[in-house]
Write an enzyme that holds these catalytic residues in place. Structure first.
Site, PDB file in Angstrom:
ATOM      1  N   THR A  88       0.812  -1.221   0.000  1.00 26.26           N
ATOM      2  CA  THR A  88       0.000   0.000   0.000  1.00 26.26           C
ATOM      3  C   THR A  88       0.843   1.267   0.000  1.00 26.26           C
ATOM      4  O   THR A  88       0.620   2.180  -0.799  1.00 26.26           O
ATOM      5  CB  THR A  88      -0.945  -0.018   1.211  1.00 26.26           C
ATOM      6  OG1 THR A  88      -1.819  -1.136   1.102  1.00 26.26           O
ATOM      7  CG2 THR A  88      -1.769   1.261   1.280  1.00 26.26           C
ATOM      8  N   ASN A 109       5.718  -1.043   3.380  1.00 32.99           N
ATOM      9  CA  ASN A 109       4.967  -0.366   4.436  1.00 32.99           C
ATOM     10  C   ASN A 109       5.842  -0.146   5.662  1.00 32.99           C
ATOM     11  O   ASN A 109       5.681   0.835   6.383  1.00 32.99           O
ATOM     12  CB  ASN A 109       3.730  -1.182   4.828  1.00 32.99           C
ATOM     13  CG  ASN A 109       2.667  -1.173   3.760  1.00 32.99           C
ATOM     14  OD1 ASN A 109       2.595  -0.258   2.940  1.00 32.99           O
ATOM     15  ND2 ASN A 109       1.833  -2.198   3.744  1.00 32.99           N
ATOM     16  N   ASP A 187      -3.921   6.101   6.880  1.00 33.75           N
ATOM     17  CA  ASP A 187      -3.118   7.316   6.895  1.00 33.75           C
ATOM     18  C   ASP A 187      -2.163   7.386   5.708  1.00 33.75           C
ATOM     19  O   ASP A 187      -2.087   8.405   5.008  1.00 33.75           O
ATOM     20  CB  ASP A 187      -2.352   7.452   8.220  1.00 33.75           C
ATOM     21  CG  ASP A 187      -1.561   6.211   8.616  1.00 33.75           C
ATOM     22  OD1 ASP A 187      -1.525   5.238   7.855  1.00 33.75           O
ATOM     23  OD2 ASP A 187      -0.970   6.233   9.725  1.00 33.75           O
ATOM     24  N   ARG A 188      -1.421   6.306   5.429  1.00 38.51           N
ATOM     25  CA  ARG A 188      -0.433   6.356   4.355  1.00 38.51           C
ATOM     26  C   ARG A 188      -1.050   6.634   2.999  1.00 38.51           C
ATOM     27  O   ARG A 188      -0.420   7.234   2.129  1.00 38.51           O
ATOM     28  CB  ARG A 188       0.371   5.057   4.311  1.00 38.51           C
ATOM     29  CG  ARG A 188      -0.449   3.772   4.153  1.00 38.51           C
ATOM     30  CD  ARG A 188       0.474   2.552   4.312  1.00 38.51           C
ATOM     31  NE  ARG A 188      -0.224   1.277   4.230  1.00 38.51           N
ATOM     32  CZ  ARG A 188      -0.787   0.660   5.253  1.00 38.51           C
ATOM     33  NH1 ARG A 188      -0.786   1.245   6.444  1.00 38.51           N
ATOM     34  NH2 ARG A 188      -1.365  -0.524   5.111  1.00 38.51           N
TER      35      ARG A 188
END
Length: 604
Positions: A88, A109, A187-188
């Site tokens: 992601t 991640n 959030d990312r």
């Protein structure tokens, strides 16, 4: 009739059953000479939507979502990420930078920081605080759907992002006047595409939050949305508590277009069953973290984000003046559902059908709020996904031996090999099995040859190589030779080989584009296709993060003025999104963007 043949026939004739009674869609005006092409560019990311979904399930879609873009925009079904780290964070760093991971720096991640002797989260740390502060009872679930939670909780920021994005260029070229917002449950996904100084990056932790990196107080409209009442005075986000997630299409035989409702290997979240209907309480009688996890692991999480995105467009008046704006909306629920149930599940089919409805709703909203011809939408995904190993073994001849590989057992065997080759490590005895538990691994493993192993990277213990007076490269080479002899391993590379091998094969090229020397490990290990490492997070469900086609394949659809419309056979990469969005905003490409517009986008 074999099931596969039946499915092909159903897909082939499905378009004949599509209703043609819908109102005509608005025409897209061509851009006016001398004016910016659009006032608002929107990037929509469906987290973990594999590229084949919008093709094989196209007959099931309505006319106003994916099929609207496929018909009136440009559709590139052959779109694949050109790197190995298909997770992601990496995907969201690549889309609007136009760069591969060796330039964005977001190699995974998480990665291991040798100086800090700790795992680094790609879009957060303890340097900042949540805005508003989180109630003690609420978890930070948005930051960690597919990696291990740990303390202290990481709070969002883009500091680890090395490449600039279209958002940074927009801010620079418009002297800060062009607005930039990133919205997601994770959030990312809100942070990494929107650069260093967006006007806002917001994600969900029981309510929509941001961090002190961006601001000390929430904008009034975000606070108002968080308080927005639903029936009975409950906040808007709580409206699904106690309701069941049922199939959205009661008229549709889901088994004909996906798999059965229950298969071996599907995950269970908070005791929730693997078959429809799925309860939306998280297994509790009262609201709490379990409900918000269940919300994210359902299509209702996407519905919540859609409402939030509309509120952002209205409150910030995006696309309402001659200075162009940029909005990134990343729908995370597809990913959480896919991890839990697998890509061949009825749950993934259902969330994809609902994603089509969400896209249709959002396009019609933009028609009204911004106006046809004044906005452009690009749709893609951050990565694909592999099937459940159990499903692959049962349905794919090439995957009949696929299985889950216990990570603790695997690392224990690797540690035993290194000890047998180079001698027992010095220092307090370590537990190799703890390397499979990232929380325990953070306590330090001084008596091991392996210091950390956040897959696919293995970080060797430099204290041991120094104490034993051996070269780290020699230890890495020995480990790679051992790895290549393991029945579940496809290949492995040392860091030196990744950097300097003169004639890299395709897999090594993908890995090289995912490599940053001071962030990556000493050894990269790749399991065979359809195999998965199993740890306490992946004992069930599935994952991604490999250079295999099923993890690299994503959709790419473009809608806006000035395009040659229709399906394209041209191969594409998702990093071309940066060039596409730059074109719509009349901006130069970001400095590390490596890919130009698709050759056939404008009909050339």
């Amino acid at each position: 009739m074999p099931r596969l043949t039946l499915l092909v026939l159903l897909l082939g004739f499905g378009l004949l059953a599509v209703s043609t009674g819908s109102p005509a869609l608005p025409a897209i005006p061509q851009p006016v000479a001398g004016k910016l092409p659009v006032k608002l560019a929107v990037l929509i990311v469906f987290d973990q939507m594999r590229g084949d979904y919008v093709d094989k399930w196209r007959p099931l879609f309505g006319p106003r979502g994916f099929r609207r873009i496929q018909k009136d925009g440009a559709w590139f079904p052959n779109c694949f990420y050109p790197y190995a780290g298909t997770s992601t964070g990496p995907g969201h760093s690549a889309l609007l930078s136009g760069a591969t991971l060796d330039k964005t720096g977001i190699i995974e991640n998480e990665w291991y920081d040798r100086k800090a002797a700790a795992l680094v989260y790609c879009a957060g740390s303890d340097r900042y605080a949540f805005v508003p502060p989180l109630p003690a009872a609420l978890p930070t679930t948005s930051s960690k759907a597919d990696v291990t939670p740990r303390k202290p909780k990481p709070v969002g920021h883009p500091d680890f992002m090395l490449a600039e994005t279209v958002a940074d260029v927009l801010k620079r070229e418009t002297a800060g006047k062009g607005k930039v917002f990133g919205l997601s449950l994770k959030d990312r996904s809100a942070i990494l595409p929107t650069g260093k100084r967006p006007d806002g990056a917001f994600w969900f932790n029981g309510q929509f939050v941001t961090s002190t990196y961006y601001t000390d107080t929430l904008p009034a409209w975000v606070s108002e949305f968080n308080r927005k009442p639903f029936k009975g005075g409950r906040p808007f986000a709580d409206q699904w508590f106690g309701r069941d997630w049922v199939r959205s299409r009661g008229d549709l035989n889901y088994s004909a277009f996906s798999g059965p409702d229950e298969v071996s290997g599907e995950g269970r979240l908070n005791g929730r069953g693997v078959t429809f209907p799925h309860m939306m309480t998280g297994g509790k009688d009262t609201l709490g973290k379990e409900y918000y996890e269940a919300l994210a692991n359902s299509p209702m999480g996407n519905e919540l984000l859609l409402a939030f995105a509309k509120a952002c467009v209205r409150a910030e008046q995006l696309g309402q003046d001659d200075v162009p704006d940029l909005l990134v909306v990343s729908f995370s629920s597809n990913d959480v559902i896919g991890h839990t149930f697998g890509p061949d599940s009825q749950e993934v089919l259902d969330v994809t059908l609902r994603s089509d409805e969400i896209l249709a709703d959002f396009l019609e909203f933009l028609d009204e709020a911004v106006g046809p011809g004044n906005y452009a939408v690009t749709v893609s995904a951050d990565h694909g996904v592999g099937p459940l190993p159990e499903v692959a073994a049962a349905t794919l001849p090439e995957a009949r031996n696929s299985t889950r590989v216990d990570l603790a057992t695997f690392l224990t065997a690797a540690e035993h090999h290194l000890s047998s080759t180079f001698g027992p490590p010095q220092g307090p005895p370590g537990k190799p099995e703890d390397l499979a538990d990232e929380v325990k691994a953070l306590k330090g493993q001084t008596g091991l040859w392996i210091e950390s192993a956040p897959t696919p990277w293995v970080y060797l213990n430099r204290r041991q190589t120094d104490a034993k007076n051996v070269k780290t490269g020699d230890v890495a080479t020995s480990l790679v030779e051992w790895l290549k002899r393991q029945p579940a391993v496809q290949t492995a590379y040392t860091a030196d080989e990744i950097e300097t091998a003169p004639h890299p094969d395709d897999t090594l090229k993908f890995v090289r584009r995912s490599f940053v020397a001071d962030r990556a490990g000493d050894v990269y290990v790749l399991l065979k296709p359809y195999y998965l490492f199993a740890d306490r997070l992946r004992a069930r469900g599935t994952g991604h993060g490999t250079p295999y086609d099923y993890d690299r394949h994503v959709p790419l659809l473009v809608y806006g003025p000035g395009l040659a419309v229709g399906r394209r056979s041209e191969g594409a990469v998702p990093q071309q999104v940066a060039a596409i969005v730059s074109r719509f905003l009349d901006l130069p490409r970001p400095r590390d963007a490596a890919y130009d517009l698709p050759r056939t986008l404008l009909g050339r």
